[in-house]
Design a protein around this motif. Sequence first.
Motif: not given
Length: 109
Positions: A21-26, A92-96, A104-109
Motif C-alpha cells: 500500500x502506497x500509504x504505508x510506504x509514505x 507529510x502528505x494527506x491521505x484517505x 492525496x496530491x497537492x494542488x498548485x496554489x
Amino acid sequence: MEKGKTDPESRDYKFSDIEPDERFTQTFKEFWITMGVFAVFMVLMIWNLYMVNGYDVSNYTYVFGFPLWIFLEICILIGMVIAVLLVVTFVYKDMDITPHGKIKTRGRK
C-alpha cells in the motif's frame, strides 16, 4: 491462484503476493525523516548543554546580554521550529484512511 491476487477471506497466501500500500510506504518515509530531524535536534541540544562554555561561570561569553549557551539554545529552538514547518509542508502528505484510500496530491496554489 494468480500472482498478486489474494482472497481477502483466505489465510493461504505468501507475503510476496500482497501488493504494498502506497500509504504505508509514505508513512514509513515520514516516520524516519521525523526521527532524523528529532535526532539532529537532540544531538545539538545535548552538545550545546554539555560542551559550550564549560563549568567556569566567571568565563561566560555573552551575546545580546545572554550567556552563549542560552543564546545557542534559543537559536536551536528557532531552527527546530523552522525544520518542523518544512517537514510538515514538504514531506507529510494527506491521505484517505478508508480501506481503499489513496494519498492525496497537492494542488498548485
